[in-house]
Write a protein that holds these residues in place. Structure first.
Motif, short mmCIF file in Angstrom:
data_model
loop_
_atom_site.label_atom_id
_atom_site.label_comp_id
_atom_site.label_asym_id
_atom_site.label_seq_id
_atom_site.Cartn_x
_atom_site.Cartn_y
_atom_site.Cartn_z
N UNK A 41 -0.48 3.15 8.00
CA UNK A 41 0.15 3.52 6.73
C UNK A 41 -0.73 3.11 5.55
N UNK A 42 -1.34 1.93 5.64
CA UNK A 42 -2.21 1.48 4.57
C UNK A 42 -3.46 2.35 4.47
N UNK A 100 0.24 5.57 2.34
CA UNK A 100 1.57 6.16 2.52
C UNK A 100 2.47 5.93 1.32
N UNK A 101 2.43 4.74 0.72
CA UNK A 101 3.30 4.44 -0.42
C UNK A 101 3.04 5.38 -1.59
N UNK A 102 1.76 5.67 -1.84
CA UNK A 102 1.42 6.58 -2.93
C UNK A 102 1.93 7.99 -2.65
N UNK A 103 1.80 8.42 -1.40
CA UNK A 103 2.24 9.77 -1.05
C UNK A 103 3.76 9.89 -1.11
N UNK A 116 4.65 10.10 -4.76
CA UNK A 116 4.32 11.44 -5.24
C UNK A 116 5.36 12.45 -4.75
N UNK A 117 5.76 12.32 -3.50
CA UNK A 117 6.76 13.23 -2.93
C UNK A 117 8.10 13.08 -3.63
N UNK A 118 8.50 11.85 -3.94
CA UNK A 118 9.76 11.62 -4.65
C UNK A 118 9.72 12.27 -6.03
#
Length: 130
Positions: A61-62, A66-69, A72-74
């Motif tokens: 994930x890092x 993943x957190x950025x994507x 962005x998706x939200x």
């Protein structure tokens, strides 16, 4: 969003790799009587080896941010929702105006027809009473 599906596929691949590399797990799963039993066996093995698998998933994930994507998706989903909401409200308000206009026109027509019919009936009543 393509990276998210890639990540989920990679996690599935990692789980498949875990199953294929663990001889004891494979042999126990082959002896399972149904899917529920197989899921319980897989769950117990994952519970034992969960920390290792979790670290690998965390690293994956890092690596793919993943957190950025997800953020962005939200944002994309919220923007899309707001746009769709505005379009629906515009559409519905236009349809309400059209329906109101049609109802007013129908009301006028009904009143005209009722007055006309009332006049005819009154003429007949007057002619009968003479």
């Amino acid at each position: 969003m393509k990276k998210l599906s890639f990540l989920l596929g990679s996690v599935g691949g990692a789980l498949a790799g875990y199953v294929f590399s663990n001889n004891k797990l494979r042999s126990e799963m082959m002896k399972a009587k149904d899917t529920t039993a197989a899921a319980k066996i897989l769950g117990s093995h994952l519970a034992k080896d969960g920390q290792t698998v979790a670290k690998e998933v965390q690293q994956l994930a890092e690596q793919h941010h993943l957190d950025q994507h997800i953020a962005h998706g939200k944002k994309y989903v919220k923007d899309y929702y707001d746009t769709a909401k505005d379009e629906v409200q515009t559409f519905l308000s236009a349809k309400v105006k059209d329906a109101t206009k049609a109802a007013k026109f129908a009301k006028k027509e009904v009143v005209k027809k009722a007055e006309k019919t009332t006049k005819k009936v009154m003429k007949k009543v007057k002619s009968m009473t003479r």
